[in-house]
Write a protein that holds these residues in place. Sequence first.
Motif, PDB file in Angstrom:
ATOM      1  N   LEU A   1      -6.202  14.234 -20.047  1.00 38.60           N
ATOM      2  CA  LEU A   1      -5.023  13.439 -19.728  1.00 38.60           C
ATOM      3  C   LEU A   1      -3.718  14.191 -19.999  1.00 38.60           C
ATOM      4  O   LEU A   1      -2.760  14.079 -19.236  1.00 38.60           O
ATOM      5  CB  LEU A   1      -5.040  12.130 -20.520  1.00 38.60           C
ATOM      6  CG  LEU A   1      -6.038  11.062 -20.062  1.00 38.60           C
ATOM      7  CD1 LEU A   1      -6.013   9.868 -20.990  1.00 38.60           C
ATOM      8  CD2 LEU A   1      -5.747  10.622 -18.634  1.00 38.60           C
TER       9      LEU A   1
ATOM     10  N   ARG B   1     -12.478   5.241 -23.046  1.00 39.80           N
ATOM     11  CA  ARG B   1     -11.445   5.301 -21.999  1.00 39.80           C
ATOM     12  C   ARG B   1     -10.142   4.662 -22.497  1.00 39.80           C
ATOM     13  O   ARG B   1      -9.055   5.201 -22.310  1.00 39.80           O
ATOM     14  CB  ARG B   1     -11.941   4.587 -20.749  1.00 39.80           C
ATOM     15  CG  ARG B   1     -10.924   4.475 -19.614  1.00 39.80           C
ATOM     16  CD  ARG B   1     -11.598   3.843 -18.401  1.00 39.80           C
ATOM     17  NE  ARG B   1     -10.659   3.643 -17.295  1.00 39.80           N
ATOM     18  CZ  ARG B   1      -9.930   2.548 -17.134  1.00 39.80           C
ATOM     19  NH1 ARG B   1     -10.040   1.557 -18.018  1.00 39.80           N
ATOM     20  NH2 ARG B   1      -9.112   2.432 -16.107  1.00 39.80           N
TER      21      ARG B   1
ATOM     22  N   LEU C   1       0.891  11.097 -14.233  1.00 34.76           N
ATOM     23  CA  LEU C   1      -0.037  11.157 -13.099  1.00 34.76           C
ATOM     24  C   LEU C   1      -1.497  11.006 -13.531  1.00 34.76           C
ATOM     25  O   LEU C   1      -2.224  10.163 -12.959  1.00 34.76           O
ATOM     26  CB  LEU C   1       0.172  12.467 -12.332  1.00 34.76           C
ATOM     27  CG  LEU C   1      -0.660  12.635 -11.058  1.00 34.76           C
ATOM     28  CD1 LEU C   1      -0.338  11.503 -10.066  1.00 34.76           C
ATOM     29  CD2 LEU C   1      -0.384  13.988 -10.403  1.00 34.76           C
ATOM     30  N   PRO C   2      -2.000  11.746 -14.528  1.00 33.38           N
ATOM     31  CA  PRO C   2      -3.392  11.545 -14.933  1.00 33.38           C
ATOM     32  C   PRO C   2      -3.653  10.142 -15.479  1.00 33.38           C
ATOM     33  O   PRO C   2      -4.758   9.596 -15.299  1.00 33.38           O
ATOM     34  CB  PRO C   2      -3.619  12.607 -16.022  1.00 33.38           C
ATOM     35  CG  PRO C   2      -2.548  13.624 -15.776  1.00 33.38           C
ATOM     36  CD  PRO C   2      -1.378  12.873 -15.257  1.00 33.38           C
TER      37      PRO C   2
ATOM     38  N   LEU D   1      -2.144   7.341 -14.476  1.00 30.49           N
ATOM     39  CA  LEU D   1      -2.261   6.458 -13.312  1.00 30.49           C
ATOM     40  C   LEU D   1      -3.602   6.630 -12.621  1.00 30.49           C
ATOM     41  O   LEU D   1      -4.218   5.654 -12.160  1.00 30.49           O
ATOM     42  CB  LEU D   1      -1.116   6.734 -12.338  1.00 30.49           C
ATOM     43  CG  LEU D   1       0.292   6.363 -12.829  1.00 30.49           C
ATOM     44  CD1 LEU D   1       1.332   6.759 -11.811  1.00 30.49           C
ATOM     45  CD2 LEU D   1       0.371   4.872 -13.156  1.00 30.49           C
ATOM     46  N   ILE D   2      -4.062   7.863 -12.515  1.00 30.02           N
ATOM     47  CA  ILE D   2      -5.366   8.118 -11.876  1.00 30.02           C
ATOM     48  C   ILE D   2      -6.470   7.479 -12.706  1.00 30.02           C
ATOM     49  O   ILE D   2      -7.430   6.881 -12.182  1.00 30.02           O
ATOM     50  CB  ILE D   2      -5.595   9.627 -11.735  1.00 30.02           C
ATOM     51  CG1 ILE D   2      -4.603  10.223 -10.741  1.00 30.02           C
ATOM     52  CG2 ILE D   2      -7.023   9.916 -11.310  1.00 30.02           C
ATOM     53  CD1 ILE D   2      -4.656  11.731 -10.634  1.00 30.02           C
ATOM     54  N   LYS D   3      -6.330   7.558 -14.036  1.00 34.27           N
ATOM     55  CA  LYS D   3      -7.355   6.974 -14.929  1.00 34.27           C
ATOM     56  C   LYS D   3      -7.386   5.464 -14.810  1.00 34.27           C
ATOM     57  O   LYS D   3      -8.454   4.835 -14.893  1.00 34.27           O
ATOM     58  CB  LYS D   3      -7.037   7.374 -16.362  1.00 34.27           C
ATOM     59  CG  LYS D   3      -8.157   7.103 -17.360  1.00 34.27           C
ATOM     60  CD  LYS D   3      -9.243   8.136 -17.238  1.00 34.27           C
ATOM     61  CE  LYS D   3     -10.275   7.990 -18.348  1.00 34.27           C
ATOM     62  NZ  LYS D   3     -11.358   8.973 -18.240  1.00 34.27           N
TER      63      LYS D   3
ATOM     64  N   SER E   1      -6.538   3.726 -12.146  1.00 32.11           N
ATOM     65  CA  SER E   1      -6.869   3.254 -10.784  1.00 32.11           C
ATOM     66  C   SER E   1      -8.384   3.111 -10.593  1.00 32.11           C
ATOM     67  O   SER E   1      -9.181   3.622 -11.353  1.00 32.11           O
ATOM     68  CB  SER E   1      -6.324   4.250  -9.764  1.00 32.11           C
ATOM     69  OG  SER E   1      -6.893   5.527  -9.930  1.00 32.11           O
TER      70      SER E   1
END
Length: 419
Positions: A272, A367, A412-413, A415-417, A419
């Motif tokens: 992350l 997570r 960015l990481p 948000l990707i995590k 989603s």
Amino acid sequence: MLSSPADFLPGLALALAIGMLLGVERGWSMRGEKPGGRVAGIRTFGLIGLLGGLIGIGLAGPSQILSLLLGGGAIAALLLGYRGDMLRDDNVSATSTIAAILTLGLGASATTGHMALASVGTGAAVILLASRRGLHQALQLTSEADIKALLRLILVVFVILPLLPNVGMGPFDALNPQRLWMVVVVTGAISFVGYGLARWLGTGRGALVTAVVGALVSSTAVTLDSARHIRDGGANAAAEAAVAIASLEMLFRALLLVALLAPFALSPISALIGPGIAVAAAATAVLLYRCRGARLEAGTKPPKAPGLGLALLFAATVATISLASAWAEASFGQGGGALVIALGGTADIDAAIAAVGALPPDALPVRSIALAIAAPILFNTLFKLGLLLAVARSRAPWASATLGATSAALLLPILIKLS
């Protein structure tokens, strides 16, 4: 009573070593004086240390009165010697006499079960005695502003801090006066150290050294101090590089703390915040390149003594964040999960990571734990960006761009995590 040589020889040997060490320093400092012109030389200091050790042994046994008489006689002899030296040469310096009396006390400490104290005291005494020329030069260069800055720091650390209660107060018992004041202490201390380094090394180099050392304690405080330098017209290139250094150091320190306190989350956390580290490292290299070489000092104003206004404002901001964190904990259940950790870690990343490390193994999914640590790192970076823009305004474009790009690389990481 001491029954065997093994009981007294280590302490007595340390007492003799203390006397010899201090005697070497005094003998070197007064090497220009003729033989017999000193109150105490290397041999005398060695004997004083040995006598102190014997006095300490006597105090632990039946010879307490004799030991006190020996100590009093040694001190009286040293004072008489100092008086004779003063009358003969008009020399009013009492440094060697006081050092000899201190040697007597340190020697006694070495044989009364306080060998560590005696060793530390000896080291401090030798450093202080050997720093005579440097300390005198520093005093000659000291201005009234320097003294006022030092007095402010003393007031903050040694007068106000001990008087504040170390208990939770206010809504949700979230405001601990002593812990909040520690924010002022840390910020003020970093500002003062940075000011001293700037006076010694120059504005630019002092800012870089302060960033490296100060970020070990608080990268946010370093950012705030750098913003103050930029606002006051200091070495902008070096101050902006200091912001980048502090931010990069914070990211690496966060990884190290995760490895030590929550190793089970190291892999997802690395994924992350890895992009943020890469961006921060590249930006730091660029900003260091901008302020390299002799041009580091060109066109800069003399450093301005730090005040406490920004430190107090920072403490008020931390208090607000603490209240928000306590509210989240009260609203979202015990511990407050990832939200509480994220809010509480905005001003203190170490606290957020420690909170994660203290959670039961199955309290949160891995997570969620990874996000709970990455989120305060992002919030802290944005917080520092806000501080920089509020204090330095548009005078720190490179540092602002660095914190902005690092924030984007951290966001960015996440948000990707999610989603």
